[in-house]
Design an enzyme around this catalytic site. Structure first.
Site: not given
Length: 642
Positions: A296, A382, A410
């Site tokens: 990243k 979730e 979700r």
């Protein structure tokens, strides 16, 4: 699907600021595939520099895109996009993909009103094979496309590019299990930028990945299967031997068990290795899993050092990086929640905090430091977050689930069956309720009132300011049942939360102003707007506070004393708080004029919050116009939605 004609315009950012001689010739992947392979590494440097320049001017997601430059180049170079389908998970990593697919000249508009979407969007480009926003959907979507290709007799390929964070979700593993079971012709690319196996990257693992994807290995492997399958005991020995040999070098046993041919890990910034491996994989049939290691923030030192800080950025000077403004930041609702949960944890040892990979966004950084043994980040899962909270509540803990409104969708089945049906004391702290700004429709908290207020026994609250938010969180925590507090993104009215916590009387509203003719029943973030309108119209203004249970007696009383009731909320009108008011009036046989104002029955696109509110008709001027027009129309005993 034919390639779209290349655009002839140069990027405004490019032409005005810097020279990118190779990149400025790339207006579609077709142009990219005309380049000699020797041009790709210089192009990667230009693409990375352009991305940094563009995002530093406009703001947006940066670190993930800097890490996926070579991967995007290699995929579009090897695969015949858009005929071959590339499905990018979430979309933070897809900025290089957008630049290479004809949108370079509009990158300076990303996440702005009428600008480029922050994530892949089917309406925006034929190269965006699947619209995304929530994570972990890419493998399922690409699998669906692979099945469709097989059904139609097409030879097109389907590729899912998923990050190491997104693959933690159960949905991703469900898709892997299905794809391996049916032997789908599918490539899953794991863009891994934070896993512990990264030290394996190097010449040996790159070479091993190329070998595993090569024709000789595949031919020998498949031929051996045919021969040895006739001798079950020998075949089992050979299969285990292969697994153990590969397991010594690569961490792919898990994915092999799903039925995938695991390849990697491979250095995601080594273009020759990437291209060689992808060309091999392109020729293979069946489920393939390519493990790519990236970094990243690659190529920009500050982002490499702190990718979280540079995940999503506001405009900044890349020469100096992101620096503090020097001003003390104003406390926002996430901060109010973060302070409250730390204070509450000090008072009640039963409190535990759960979040599905939203520590920073939900305001739990301090809590994790002060109460690490009571902090649970369950990753992007979730459903599990809600179910594990229910299990904790069964055995005496008091769980607080910190989750964005849009992500609670979700875990809805678990809210219904595991929490509410069992009457368990779980508190949901719903951040980002209402319109959220630049992340747009996939992140707007537009529906939580509608899908929560229909559940039996739940207490649903919406604060009008920061102090009320703190008191509602306390009220919900002390309630012996399911409760939710929905609060908006960002700063509120600037009210300083009181240190003392006091439980509000459940189901009781607060009259903020008494007027005549019109009563404005406002919920949460819309209370300040309602007060502004009430002053103009000499109307009554009410901070409803509770969506469920509603203050039915107050509503009935206002209906008897006012010509028109107006409900105002930052949730869709369909099934929203206004509907709850209409239901109360119907139950009591009352038929006043009723105007329901909230988010319209369409998606509100990304942009600044003020622009989104204006588009939704939730400004003081627009609501006042609606009220006056409705009064002038003189429609008796009717319900109208604006």
């Amino acid at each position: 699907m034919p390639s779209p004609p290349p655009t002839q315009r140069k990027a405004s950012v490019m032409s005005e600021h810097k020279s990118f001689p190779i990149l400025e010739k790339i207006n579609s992947p077709h142009d990219l595939r005309q380049l000699p392979e020797s041009s790709l590494e210089p192009l990667a440097k230009e693409l990375r520099a352009f991305l940094l320049d563009a995002v530093s001017r406009s703001g947006g997601h940066l670190a993930a895109g800097l890490g996926s430059v070579e991967l995007a180049l290699a995929l579009h170079y090897v695969y015949n996009t858009p005929e071959d389908r590339l499905v990018w998970d979430v979309g933070h990593q897809a900025y290089p993909h957008k630049i290479l697919t004809g949108r370079r000249d509009r990158m300076h508009t990303i996440r702005q009103w009428n600008g480029l979407a922050p994530f892949p969007k089917r309406e925006e480009s034929p190269y965006d094979a699947f619209g995304v926003g929530h994570s972990s959907t890419s493998i399922s979507a690409a699998l669906g496309m692979a099945i469709a290709a097989k059904r139609s007799g097409s030879k097109r390929k389907a590729v899912a590019i998923i990050g190491d964070g997104s693959i933690t979700a159960g949905l991703a593993f469900e898709a892997l299990n299905h794809a391996g079971d049916i032997g789908a012709d599918l490539l899953v690319v794991l863009n891994d930028n934070n896993m512990s196996i990264s030290p394996n990257v190097g010449a040996l693992s790159n070479r091993f990945a190329q070998m595993l994807s090569g024709k000789l290995y595949t031919t020998v492997r498949e031929g051996s299967k045919k021969v040895l399958s006739q001798m079950p005991s020998v075949w089992e020995l050979a299969r285990r031997a292969e697994e153990h040999v590969k397991g010594l070098i690569v961490p792919g046993t898990l994915f092999e068990e799903f039925g995938f041919n695991y390849i990697g890990p491979i250095d995601g910034h080594n273009l020759p290795a990437l291209l060689h491996t992808l060309r091999n994989v392109h020729l293979l049939e069946g489920p393939q899993f390519l493990h790519v290691i990236t970094k990243k923030g690659k190529g920009y030192g500050p982002a490499e050092a702190d990718p979280v800080k540079y995940h999503g950025v506001s405009p900044f000077d890349p020469k100096v990086g992101i620096v503090p403004s020097g001003k003390a930041p104003k406390a926002n609702y996430s901060d109010v929640f973060g302070d409250w949960i730390c204070d509450m944890a000090g008072r009640d040892p039963r409190l535990v905090a759960i979040t599905p990979a939203m520590r920073e966004g939900s305001g739990l950084v301090r809590f994790e430091k002060e109460y690490p043994e009571r902090y649970f980040d369950v990753a992007i899962a979730e459903q599990h977050a809600v179910a594990v909270a229910a299990g904790m509540a069964c055995d005496g803990l008091k769980p607080v689930v910190a989750i964005y409104s849009t992500f609670l969708q979700r875990g809805y089945d678990q809210v219904v069956h595991d929490v509410c049906a069992q009457k368990l004391p779980v508190l949901f702290a719903l951040d980002r309720a209402g319109l959220v700004g630049a992340d747009g429709p996939t992140h707007n908290g537009s529906y939580d009132v509608s899908f929560l207020r229909c559940l039996p026994d739940i207490v649903l609250m919406a604060p009008s300011d920061e102090n009320e938010c703190r008191q509602m969180l306390y009220t919900g925590f002390m309630h012996e049942g399911a409760a939710a507090v929905r609060y908006p993104r960002g700063i509120g009215t600037g009210v300083q939360p009181a240190e003392k916590m006091t439980a509000l009387p459940i189901g009781k509203a607060e009259i903020k102003r008494t007027g005549r003719r019109v009563a404005l029943l406002a919920f949460g973030s819309m209370v300040p707007t309602a007060l502004e309108i009430a002053e103009r119209l000499d109307a009554t203004a009410v901070n409803m506070r509770f969506i469920k249970p509603l203050d039915a007696d107050l509503v009935a009383g206002l209906a008897a004393s006012h010509e028109l009731l107006v409900t105002i909320e930052e949730n869709v009108v369909a099934g929203g708080a206004g509907g709850a008011v209409a239901e109360v009036l119907s139950e009591r046989g009352l038929q006043p004029k009723l105007l329901l104002i909230g988010l319209p029955d369409r998606l509100i696109q990304h942009g600044g919050r003020d622009e989104m509110l204006k588009d939704a008709g939730l400004t003081a001027d627009r609501i006042e116009q609606e009220i006056l027009a409705y009064l002038e129309a003189g429609i008796p005993n009717a319900i109208k939605t604006a």
